[in-house]
Design a protein around this motif. Structure first.
Motif, PDB file in Angstrom:
ATOM      1  N   THR A 116      -5.404   0.603  -1.765  1.00 35.39           N
ATOM      2  CA  THR A 116      -5.662   1.663  -0.783  1.00 35.39           C
ATOM      3  C   THR A 116      -5.032   2.972  -1.244  1.00 35.39           C
ATOM      4  OG1 THR A 116      -5.673   0.038   1.016  1.00 35.39           O
ATOM      5  CG2 THR A 116      -5.331   2.329   1.640  1.00 35.39           C
ATOM      6  N   GLY A 117      -5.677   4.078  -0.909  1.00 36.64           N
ATOM      7  CA  GLY A 117      -5.137   5.392  -1.218  1.00 36.64           C
ATOM      8  C   GLY A 117      -4.953   6.228   0.030  1.00 36.64           C
ATOM      9  N   ILE A 118      -4.085   7.225  -0.095  1.00 36.55           N
ATOM     10  CA  ILE A 118      -3.892   8.230   0.946  1.00 36.55           C
ATOM     11  C   ILE A 118      -4.115   9.589   0.292  1.00 36.55           C
ATOM     12  CG2 ILE A 118      -2.257   9.350   2.511  1.00 36.55           C
ATOM     13  CD1 ILE A 118      -0.831   6.622   2.740  1.00 36.55           C
ATOM     14  N   LEU A 119      -5.063  10.361   0.783  1.00 36.03           N
ATOM     15  CA  LEU A 119      -5.339  11.697   0.259  1.00 36.03           C
ATOM     16  C   LEU A 119      -4.645  12.709   1.159  1.00 36.03           C
ATOM     17  CD1 LEU A 119      -6.864  13.430  -1.832  1.00 36.03           C
ATOM     18  CD2 LEU A 119      -8.797  13.451  -0.241  1.00 36.03           C
ATOM     19  N   SER A 120      -3.468  13.115   0.749  1.00 38.43           N
ATOM     20  CA  SER A 120      -2.667  14.038   1.557  1.00 38.43           C
ATOM     21  C   SER A 120      -1.464  14.471   0.731  1.00 38.43           C
ATOM     22  CB  SER A 120      -2.220  13.361   2.862  1.00 38.43           C
ATOM     23  OG  SER A 120      -1.571  14.274   3.718  1.00 38.43           O
ATOM     24  N   ASP A 121      -0.642  15.340   1.297  1.00 41.84           N
ATOM     25  CA  ASP A 121       0.539  15.823   0.595  1.00 41.84           C
ATOM     26  C   ASP A 121       1.618  16.179   1.609  1.00 41.84           C
ATOM     27  OD1 ASP A 121       2.153  16.566  -1.495  1.00 41.84           O
ATOM     28  OD2 ASP A 121       1.067  18.393  -2.006  1.00 41.84           O
ATOM     29  N   GLY A 122       2.830  16.373   1.132  1.00 38.97           N
ATOM     30  CA  GLY A 122       3.924  16.819   1.969  1.00 38.97           C
ATOM     31  C   GLY A 122       4.335  15.813   3.017  1.00 38.97           C
ATOM     32  N   ASP A 123       4.857  16.327   4.117  1.00 37.05           N
ATOM     33  CA  ASP A 123       5.367  15.464   5.185  1.00 37.05           C
ATOM     34  C   ASP A 123       4.276  14.572   5.767  1.00 37.05           C
ATOM     35  OD1 ASP A 123       7.887  16.546   4.885  1.00 37.05           O
ATOM     36  OD2 ASP A 123       7.652  17.992   6.518  1.00 37.05           O
ATOM     37  N   MET A 124       3.053  15.098   5.859  1.00 37.01           N
ATOM     38  CA  MET A 124       1.948  14.300   6.394  1.00 37.01           C
ATOM     39  C   MET A 124       1.722  13.066   5.528  1.00 37.01           C
ATOM     40  SD  MET A 124      -0.484  13.860   8.640  1.00 37.01           S
ATOM     41  CE  MET A 124      -0.888  15.441   9.424  1.00 37.01           C
ATOM     42  N   ALA A 125       1.682  13.241   4.227  1.00 39.52           N
ATOM     43  CA  ALA A 125       1.474  12.118   3.311  1.00 39.52           C
ATOM     44  C   ALA A 125       2.627  11.131   3.394  1.00 39.52           C
ATOM     45  CB  ALA A 125       1.323  12.626   1.887  1.00 39.52           C
ATOM     46  N   TYR A 126       3.835  11.646   3.443  1.00 36.76           N
ATOM     47  CA  TYR A 126       5.023  10.784   3.468  1.00 36.76           C
ATOM     48  C   TYR A 126       5.060   9.948   4.742  1.00 36.76           C
ATOM     49  CZ  TYR A 126       9.904   9.347   3.117  1.00 36.76           C
ATOM     50  OH  TYR A 126      11.067   8.605   3.056  1.00 36.76           O
TER      51      TYR A 126
ATOM     52  N   THR B 250      -0.613  -2.625   3.560  1.00 38.85           N
ATOM     53  CA  THR B 250      -0.827  -2.988   2.162  1.00 38.85           C
ATOM     54  C   THR B 250       0.306  -2.442   1.310  1.00 38.85           C
ATOM     55  OG1 THR B 250      -2.311  -2.823   0.272  1.00 38.85           O
ATOM     56  CG2 THR B 250      -2.259  -0.943   1.750  1.00 38.85           C
ATOM     57  N   LYS B 251       0.736  -3.227   0.333  1.00 31.64           N
ATOM     58  CA  LYS B 251       1.771  -2.774  -0.594  1.00 31.64           C
ATOM     59  C   LYS B 251       1.148  -2.202  -1.866  1.00 31.64           C
ATOM     60  CE  LYS B 251       4.925  -4.229   2.260  1.00 31.64           C
ATOM     61  NZ  LYS B 251       4.078  -4.450   3.439  1.00 31.64           N
ATOM     62  N   ASP B 252      -0.173  -2.328  -1.994  1.00 32.11           N
ATOM     63  CA  ASP B 252      -0.895  -1.813  -3.163  1.00 32.11           C
ATOM     64  C   ASP B 252      -1.427  -0.431  -2.819  1.00 32.11           C
ATOM     65  OD1 ASP B 252      -2.035  -1.679  -5.643  1.00 32.11           O
ATOM     66  OD2 ASP B 252      -3.061  -3.608  -5.501  1.00 32.11           O
ATOM     67  N   LEU B 253      -0.526   0.558  -2.887  1.00 27.56           N
ATOM     68  CA  LEU B 253      -0.799   1.847  -2.251  1.00 27.56           C
ATOM     69  C   LEU B 253      -0.599   3.009  -3.221  1.00 27.56           C
ATOM     70  CD1 LEU B 253      -1.450   3.299   0.432  1.00 27.56           C
ATOM     71  CD2 LEU B 253       0.987   3.176   0.989  1.00 27.56           C
ATOM     72  N   PHE B 254      -1.530   3.974  -3.143  1.00 23.77           N
ATOM     73  CA  PHE B 254      -1.458   5.217  -3.905  1.00 23.77           C
ATOM     74  C   PHE B 254      -1.397   6.399  -2.933  1.00 23.77           C
ATOM     75  CE2 PHE B 254      -3.478   2.280  -6.781  1.00 23.77           C
ATOM     76  CZ  PHE B 254      -3.066   2.652  -8.054  1.00 23.77           C
ATOM     77  N   VAL B 255      -0.686   7.445  -3.333  1.00 20.27           N
ATOM     78  CA  VAL B 255      -0.750   8.728  -2.635  1.00 20.27           C
ATOM     79  C   VAL B 255      -1.335   9.745  -3.603  1.00 20.27           C
ATOM     80  CG1 VAL B 255       0.568  10.626  -1.628  1.00 20.27           C
ATOM     81  CG2 VAL B 255       1.162   8.272  -1.060  1.00 20.27           C
ATOM     82  N   PHE B 256      -2.474  10.317  -3.226  1.00 24.69           N
ATOM     83  CA  PHE B 256      -3.153  11.318  -4.038  1.00 24.69           C
ATOM     84  C   PHE B 256      -2.922  12.694  -3.406  1.00 24.69           C
ATOM     85  CE2 PHE B 256      -6.069   7.511  -4.257  1.00 24.69           C
ATOM     86  CZ  PHE B 256      -5.622   7.081  -5.511  1.00 24.69           C
ATOM     87  N   THR B 257      -2.239  13.574  -4.124  1.00 27.33           N
ATOM     88  CA  THR B 257      -1.940  14.896  -3.563  1.00 27.33           C
ATOM     89  C   THR B 257      -2.957  15.957  -3.985  1.00 27.33           C
ATOM     90  OG1 THR B 257      -0.421  15.360  -5.402  1.00 27.33           O
ATOM     91  CG2 THR B 257       0.521  14.388  -3.395  1.00 27.33           C
ATOM     92  N   ASN B 258      -3.905  15.583  -4.860  1.00 22.74           N
ATOM     93  CA  ASN B 258      -4.985  16.483  -5.287  1.00 22.74           C
ATOM     94  C   ASN B 258      -4.433  17.789  -5.854  1.00 22.74           C
ATOM     95  OD1 ASN B 258      -7.670  17.117  -5.708  1.00 22.74           O
ATOM     96  ND2 ASN B 258      -7.942  18.047  -3.685  1.00 22.74           N
ATOM     97  N   GLY B 259      -3.443  17.662  -6.725  1.00 20.83           N
ATOM     98  CA  GLY B 259      -2.782  18.806  -7.325  1.00 20.83           C
ATOM     99  C   GLY B 259      -1.268  18.625  -7.233  1.00 20.83           C
ATOM    100  N   PRO B 260      -0.504  19.562  -7.793  1.00 22.77           N
ATOM    101  CA  PRO B 260       0.955  19.445  -7.773  1.00 22.77           C
ATOM    102  C   PRO B 260       1.479  19.209  -6.357  1.00 22.77           C
ATOM    103  CG  PRO B 260       0.290  21.241  -9.208  1.00 22.77           C
ATOM    104  CD  PRO B 260      -0.951  20.759  -8.512  1.00 22.77           C
ATOM    105  N   SER B 261       2.327  18.189  -6.213  1.00 22.96           N
ATOM    106  CA  SER B 261       2.793  17.774  -4.895  1.00 22.96           C
ATOM    107  C   SER B 261       3.882  18.701  -4.354  1.00 22.96           C
ATOM    108  CB  SER B 261       3.350  16.351  -4.984  1.00 22.96           C
ATOM    109  OG  SER B 261       3.969  15.982  -3.768  1.00 22.96           O
TER     110      SER B 261
END
Length: 301
Positions: free
Chosen positions: A147-157, A167-178
């Protein structure tokens, strides 16, 4: 439709609007629902976390609801989009895209919101199917999947904490420098949550089901689901004609009785809260219908 005058006009005929209409129909209030037929979840295959309707399609739930509301003969329907709202001596005037005008003592704004899709090919096609907004509505079905999360900053965290439980199989995609802090990045790494700062090129999918995320660097990551928090706007802006206030987040501002700052105007559903779910919309609509009936009863007694 011969009659143009009603006790209440409800703008929006999805879950909140229909729920309010049922409360008002059962209170023998002459009610008009104006709806353009474009709910925000029209692409979602199944609705969850709504007791007695778990797993049904949104269309199944709304069709049954409309049929049940239509059984109350004081509730009428008009297909159309409200373009103008005006205050008059007796209440309110609504004007639709067809030029028809209707009048009511009270207004309920249940018009919902529309999402503003990012400029990522494949995103819109997957929205509500495998690109998800709510782990409570859809998370169980993709638990333990990549699973992925497309977000950044406090919202993503903050969002990572909720999705990590599924799920422990997790990605955070910030779509550019975080813009995540050093402490936040360290915590994600401690939990083995993968942080990817590459810019997204596109989402590869089949009939709305994600296959992989492809990045501008050429990197590819296969996924089952992607959560995304994206901007939204109000479905209609005609309420601005009346001077209804918005919150900093862009929701219609209401008090604990679902009243806006304009006397006689109420609002409920997705247009007033970030808790976007069928169950919440139904609850808010039911409560709003009762409040409006009580206000009318007190004024008429």
């Amino acid at each position: 439709m011969e009659n143009k005058n009603f006790d209440i006009i409800i703008i929006g005929g999805s879950y909140a609007g229909l729920s309010a209409a049922m409360a008002l129909g059962r209170s023998v209030r002459n009610t008009l629902i104006i709806d353009s037929g474009k709910p925000c979840n029209r692409q979602t295959p199944h609705s969850h976390n709504f007791i007695t309707h778990d797993g049904k399609t949104p269309q199944e739930i709304s069709t049954l609801a409309r049929d049940q509301v239509a059984a109350y003969d004081t509730v009428k329907f008009h297909d159309g989009l409200v373009l103008k709202l005006r205050k008059n001596d007796d209440g309110f005037e609504t004007e639709t895209s067809s030029g028809e005008k209707f009048y009511a003592k009270k207004l309920i704004l249940a018009s919902g919101v529309k999402d503003r899709m990012p400029d990522i090919p494949g995103f819109a096609e997957c929205w509500g199917i495998s690109v998800l907004h709510c782990p409570y509505c859809h998370g169980y079905e993709v638990k333990n999947e990549v699973t992925g999360i497309l977000s950044d900053g406090d919202m993503a965290y903050d969002f990572s904490k909720i999705v990590y439980n599924l799920t422990k199989d997790l990605f955070v995609f910030t779509n550019g420098p975080s813009v995540l802090s050093k402490e936040q990045k360290n915590k994600l790494a401690e939990k083995n949550i993968n942080l990817v700062e590459d810019e997204v090129e596109k989402i590869e999918h089949q009939n709305g089901n994600i296959r992989k995320i492809i990045f501008k660097t050429g990197k590819e990551i296969s996924l089952k689901a992607l959560y995304a928090k994206i901007p939204f706007e109000q479905n209609i802006n005609a309420f601005e004609d009346l001077g209804c206030e918005l919150t900093e987040q862009g929701f219609i501002k209401v008090d604990f009785m679902q009243k806006t700052n304009i006397p006689g105007v109420f609002a409920c559903g997705d247009n007033v809260t970030m808790m976007r779910s069928v169950a919440n919309a139904v609850a808010q609509g039911n409560f709003t219908g009762a409040v409006v009936n009580k206000e009318l009863s007190e004024e008429e007694f």
